[in-house]
Design an enzyme around this catalytic site. Sequence first.
Site, PDB file in Angstrom:
ATOM      1  N   SER A  17      -3.801  -6.163   4.410  1.00  0.00           N
ATOM      2  CA  SER A  17      -2.523  -6.844   4.288  1.00  0.00           C
ATOM      3  C   SER A  17      -1.831  -6.777   5.644  1.00  0.00           C
ATOM      4  O   SER A  17      -2.137  -5.907   6.465  1.00  0.00           O
ATOM      5  CB  SER A  17      -1.674  -6.130   3.231  1.00  0.00           C
ATOM      6  OG  SER A  17      -0.331  -6.532   3.285  1.00  0.00           O
ATOM      7  N   TYR A  74       2.417   1.844  -1.129  1.00  0.00           N
ATOM      8  CA  TYR A  74       1.413   0.804  -0.868  1.00  0.00           C
ATOM      9  C   TYR A  74       1.187   0.634   0.635  1.00  0.00           C
ATOM     10  O   TYR A  74       0.044   0.557   1.096  1.00  0.00           O
ATOM     11  CB  TYR A  74       1.881  -0.505  -1.502  1.00  0.00           C
ATOM     12  CG  TYR A  74       0.978  -1.688  -1.255  1.00  0.00           C
ATOM     13  CD1 TYR A  74      -0.168  -1.874  -2.020  1.00  0.00           C
ATOM     14  CD2 TYR A  74       1.281  -2.628  -0.275  1.00  0.00           C
ATOM     15  CE1 TYR A  74      -0.995  -2.966  -1.798  1.00  0.00           C
ATOM     16  CE2 TYR A  74       0.471  -3.707  -0.046  1.00  0.00           C
ATOM     17  CZ  TYR A  74      -0.671  -3.878  -0.814  1.00  0.00           C
ATOM     18  OH  TYR A  74      -1.493  -4.963  -0.582  1.00  0.00           O
ATOM     19  N   LYS A 121      -2.343   1.160   2.716  1.00  0.00           N
ATOM     20  CA  LYS A 121      -2.977   0.104   3.510  1.00  0.00           C
ATOM     21  C   LYS A 121      -3.130   0.523   4.968  1.00  0.00           C
ATOM     22  O   LYS A 121      -4.135   0.211   5.620  1.00  0.00           O
ATOM     23  CB  LYS A 121      -2.169  -1.193   3.406  1.00  0.00           C
ATOM     24  CG  LYS A 121      -2.283  -1.897   2.061  1.00  0.00           C
ATOM     25  CD  LYS A 121      -3.712  -2.333   1.755  1.00  0.00           C
ATOM     26  CE  LYS A 121      -3.799  -3.118   0.468  1.00  0.00           C
ATOM     27  NZ  LYS A 121      -5.182  -3.531   0.124  1.00  0.00           N
TER      28      LYS A 121
END
Length: 345
Positions: free
Chosen positions: A149, A162, A166
């Site tokens: 991402s 999150y 990542k």
Amino acid sequence: MAGMLSGALPRHRRAVVVTGASGGVGRATALAFASRGDRVGLLARGREGLAAAADEVQRAGGEALVVPVDVADAKAVEDAAQQVADAFGRIDVWVNNAFAGVFSAFTDISPDEFRRVTEVTYLGCVFGTRAALRHMLPANHGTIVQVGSALAYRGIPLQSAYCGAKHAIQGFNESLRCELLHEGSRVRTTMVQLPALNTPQFDWVLSRIPGRARPVAPVYQPELAARAIVHAAGHPRRREYWVGGSTAATLIANAVAPGLLDRYLARRGFDAQRDEGEHSATGNLWSPADGPHGHDFGAHGRFDAESLQGSAEEWVSRNRGRIGAGLLVGGLGAAVTAAGVRRRG
């Protein structure tokens, strides 16, 4: 559960594993591989979503193998990989896509919730990669695609767990790539950095923010991500792919002026991630969203009306080699023309 298209099959029919295949990007990616005639191992927790994904894969011309699994369980992931290898004879491509998240200020996330997001999103990727390598390294063949991402480089408010996971995948994958290069292995790993996408996660994610969680605009359809992942699987020598103009803009801005981006996100990043209305889901952090209700969420979320189907940046990323060759030829042509003009002059 398995099915196979009768008749002629593609010459290069790959054996693919997609984690988080029951919905969202994983669902779209499984279908994209199936449209090539590939055999796809579908890994996720949600049985209703997996069954629907298997049906779509088969109707698209692929072969589906459903393996319900929680990617945070290392042994279960190893067993799932063995099931796929036993059914398909090998594993050519492994896509680490499964994730979990919490939309909340960091101070409102419990230690157990933060741990769970990290275990699913980061360690699920680590365990998937380990399971894939167990089969790929002896064969000296295979590709691992880490689904990343823009948030693998640029953290944003309300998604600290999150974003941290990542970022961890990014660092882990760089280390692994160096080790594979050192060993002279033909196993490849690449990473696909995605933009905001129209997936069901914003209705099933655990959320403590006012209103309904939403992606930061611009929003793209999950099929854009799926095309990029399939392309990366076939062209893994690129260390990573950026998908969507917003991803490129974010990563460039963060590299050039991260402090300015901090202040911008502090002012705008909260409202950009919430809509009016009430968040109706209890979240899928601890159990699958389709759960006992038997609901299949599919690949798309509720943002179809505003979502983009493609991007110029995606085309440039996939065709960088051709563009470079074209620029080289164009440059040589211009140089020859200029030399001719100088001689005539």
